[in-house]
Motif scaffolding. Structure first.
Motif, mmCIF file in Angstrom:
data_model
loop_
_atom_site.group_PDB
_atom_site.id
_atom_site.type_symbol
_atom_site.label_atom_id
_atom_site.label_comp_id
_atom_site.label_asym_id
_atom_site.label_seq_id
_atom_site.Cartn_x
_atom_site.Cartn_y
_atom_site.Cartn_z
ATOM 1 N N ASN A 29 0.806 -1.218 0.000
ATOM 2 C CA ASN A 29 0.000 0.000 0.000
ATOM 3 C C ASN A 29 0.841 1.271 0.000
ATOM 4 O OD1 ASN A 29 -2.363 -1.452 -0.011
ATOM 5 N ND2 ASN A 29 -2.537 -1.483 2.211
ATOM 6 N N SER A 30 2.147 1.164 0.130
ATOM 7 C CA SER A 30 2.957 2.375 0.149
ATOM 8 C C SER A 30 3.042 2.939 -1.260
ATOM 9 C CB SER A 30 4.356 2.093 0.709
ATOM 10 O OG SER A 30 5.074 1.274 -0.176
ATOM 11 N N SER A 31 2.963 4.224 -1.356
ATOM 12 C CA SER A 31 2.950 4.908 -2.638
ATOM 13 C C SER A 31 4.230 5.718 -2.786
ATOM 14 C CB SER A 31 1.736 5.838 -2.676
ATOM 15 O OG SER A 31 1.784 6.673 -3.796
ATOM 16 N N PRO A 32 4.732 5.832 -4.012
ATOM 17 C CA PRO A 32 5.922 6.657 -4.208
ATOM 18 C C PRO A 32 5.632 8.142 -4.015
ATOM 19 C CG PRO A 32 5.114 5.869 -6.316
ATOM 20 C CD PRO A 32 4.287 5.211 -5.244
ATOM 21 N N VAL A 33 4.371 8.490 -3.955
ATOM 22 C CA VAL A 33 3.995 9.886 -3.697
ATOM 23 C C VAL A 33 3.237 9.945 -2.384
ATOM 24 C CG1 VAL A 33 4.007 10.672 -6.090
ATOM 25 C CG2 VAL A 33 1.954 9.682 -5.174
ATOM 26 N N GLN A 34 3.928 10.350 -1.366
ATOM 27 C CA GLN A 34 3.313 10.518 -0.064
ATOM 28 C C GLN A 34 4.075 11.592 0.696
ATOM 29 O OE1 GLN A 34 3.391 6.783 1.986
ATOM 30 N NE2 GLN A 34 5.370 6.234 1.172
ATOM 31 N N GLY A 35 3.533 12.019 1.778
ATOM 32 C CA GLY A 35 4.199 13.042 2.568
ATOM 33 C C GLY A 35 3.217 13.758 3.468
ATOM 34 N N ASN A 36 3.610 14.974 3.837
ATOM 35 C CA ASN A 36 2.761 15.735 4.759
ATOM 36 C C ASN A 36 2.492 17.147 4.256
ATOM 37 O OD1 ASN A 36 5.286 16.702 5.127
ATOM 38 N ND2 ASN A 36 5.435 16.264 7.312
ATOM 39 N N GLY A 37 2.479 17.332 2.941
ATOM 40 C CA GLY A 37 2.100 18.621 2.380
ATOM 41 C C GLY A 37 3.243 19.590 2.151
ATOM 42 N N GLN A 38 4.455 19.082 2.097
ATOM 43 C CA GLN A 38 5.610 19.956 1.892
ATOM 44 C C GLN A 38 5.807 20.262 0.402
ATOM 45 O OE1 GLN A 38 7.411 21.255 4.558
ATOM 46 N NE2 GLN A 38 5.716 20.285 5.639
ATOM 47 N N LEU A 39 6.170 21.489 0.117
ATOM 48 C CA LEU A 39 6.521 21.921 -1.234
ATOM 49 C C LEU A 39 7.975 22.348 -1.176
ATOM 50 C CD1 LEU A 39 5.659 22.517 -4.145
ATOM 51 C CD2 LEU A 39 4.948 24.784 -3.371
ATOM 52 N N GLU A 40 8.849 21.527 -1.723
ATOM 53 C CA GLU A 40 10.291 21.766 -1.650
ATOM 54 C C GLU A 40 10.768 22.492 -2.901
ATOM 55 O OE1 GLU A 40 14.475 19.279 -1.235
ATOM 56 O OE2 GLU A 40 12.620 18.178 -1.538
ATOM 57 N N ALA A 41 11.269 23.716 -2.709
ATOM 58 C CA ALA A 41 11.823 24.478 -3.823
ATOM 59 C C ALA A 41 13.209 23.930 -4.151
ATOM 60 C CB ALA A 41 11.916 25.955 -3.458
ATOM 61 N N LEU A 42 13.400 23.548 -5.403
ATOM 62 C CA LEU A 42 14.688 23.033 -5.850
ATOM 63 C C LEU A 42 15.332 24.031 -6.789
ATOM 64 C CD1 LEU A 42 13.835 19.299 -6.718
ATOM 65 C CD2 LEU A 42 14.713 20.219 -4.568
ATOM 66 N N ASP A 83 -2.005 14.205 1.633
ATOM 67 C CA ASP A 83 -0.843 13.529 2.223
ATOM 68 C C ASP A 83 0.269 13.242 1.213
ATOM 69 O OD1 ASP A 83 -2.057 13.412 4.808
ATOM 70 O OD2 ASP A 83 -3.264 11.721 4.111
ATOM 71 N N VAL A 84 0.614 14.247 0.430
ATOM 72 C CA VAL A 84 1.732 14.114 -0.514
ATOM 73 C C VAL A 84 2.630 15.341 -0.437
ATOM 74 C CG1 VAL A 84 0.479 12.635 -2.150
ATOM 75 C CG2 VAL A 84 0.468 15.084 -2.481
ATOM 76 N N ASP A 85 3.854 15.183 -0.901
ATOM 77 C CA ASP A 85 4.804 16.284 -1.028
ATOM 78 C C ASP A 85 5.004 16.576 -2.515
ATOM 79 O OD1 ASP A 85 5.180 16.384 1.729
ATOM 80 O OD2 ASP A 85 6.966 15.129 1.684
ATOM 81 N N ALA A 86 5.620 17.705 -2.806
ATOM 82 C CA ALA A 86 5.902 18.068 -4.188
ATOM 83 C C ALA A 86 7.208 18.852 -4.242
ATOM 84 C CB ALA A 86 4.766 18.901 -4.772
ATOM 85 N N LYS A 87 7.721 18.993 -5.444
ATOM 86 C CA LYS A 87 8.911 19.788 -5.720
ATOM 87 C C LYS A 87 8.470 21.019 -6.505
ATOM 88 C CE LYS A 87 11.491 16.173 -4.526
ATOM 89 N NZ LYS A 87 11.875 16.017 -3.156
ATOM 90 N N GLU A 88 9.279 22.066 -6.413
ATOM 91 C CA GLU A 88 8.972 23.275 -7.184
ATOM 92 C C GLU A 88 10.192 23.738 -7.937
ATOM 93 O OE1 GLU A 88 7.796 27.983 -6.868
ATOM 94 O OE2 GLU A 88 8.958 27.017 -5.308
ATOM 95 N N LEU A 89 9.979 24.127 -9.191
ATOM 96 C CA LEU A 89 10.992 24.796 -9.995
ATOM 97 C C LEU A 89 10.490 26.208 -10.241
ATOM 98 C CD1 LEU A 89 13.604 24.821 -11.695
ATOM 99 C CD2 LEU A 89 12.210 24.099 -13.648
ATOM 100 N N ASN A 90 11.214 27.191 -9.697
ATOM 101 C CA ASN A 90 10.862 28.595 -9.867
ATOM 102 C C ASN A 90 11.739 29.152 -10.981
ATOM 103 O OD1 ASN A 90 10.277 31.298 -9.696
ATOM 104 N ND2 ASN A 90 10.986 31.549 -7.595
ATOM 105 N N ILE A 91 11.133 29.486 -12.084
ATOM 106 C CA ILE A 91 11.889 29.988 -13.232
ATOM 107 C C ILE A 91 12.484 31.357 -12.941
ATOM 108 C CG2 ILE A 91 11.663 30.666 -15.665
ATOM 109 C CD1 ILE A 91 9.792 28.311 -15.992
#
Length: 154
Positions: A29-42, A83-91
């Motif tokens: 049941n584990s998903s490669p997309v999970q987390g606690n709502g974080q948006l990480e700027a890369l 319940d997922v995290d994401a990455k951000e690319l700021n142009i």
């Protein structure tokens, strides 16, 4: 082996079997997309590395500095709700080379969008400007929920 030892051995066997079964079920049941709502700027180079090495998950691509904070807040709320995290690319990042595009850093989506990727391949995206500000958060939440179901749950 006396009767008491046989009972203890049987009980230990059952406990071990239950533990193995539980571990197998929870790993399925584990998903490669999970987390606690974080948006990480890369940084652009960090994004390129992420897309090349893993490339699975949600990615926000932003440019409009005035609306970016609003978009980020809506995205974070929708991420947390699902319940997922994401990455951000700021142009607009100073490290983003002006002669390059987001695709040079592995991001194939449009600007001011949230997209879902699986192994570096874009599956779907939602454009922020297509929705009224009052609708955006709920549309993002729906996008994330349905994307999780379509691309990451078996």
């Amino acid at each position: 082996m006396n009767r008491k030892q046989k009972i203890v051995a049987a009980a230990a066997g059952i406990i071990v079997a239950l533990g193995i079964g539980t571990a197998a079920i929870s790993s399925q049941n584990s998903s490669p997309v999970q987390g606690n709502g974080q948006l990480e700027a890369l940084s652009p180079l960090e994004m390129k590395k992420f897309m090349k090495e893993d490339g699975t998950g949600f990615v926000m691509c932003s440019f409009d500095e005035e609306k970016r904070v609003v978009y980020m807040n809506d995205v974070k709320k929708a991420l947390k709700e699902n319940d997922v995290d994401a990455k951000e690319l700021n142009i607009d990042d100073p490290k983003f080379e002006l002669d390059k595009t987001q695709s040079d850093y592995g991001v194939k989506q449009h600007i001011n969008t949230l997209a879902v990727y699986k192994k570096g391949k874009i599956e779907k995206q939602i454009e922020f400007d297509e929705y009224e500000p009052s609708e955006l958060e709920s549309e993002l939440s729906h996008f994330i929920k349905t994307s999780k179901e379509l691309y990451f749950e078996e």
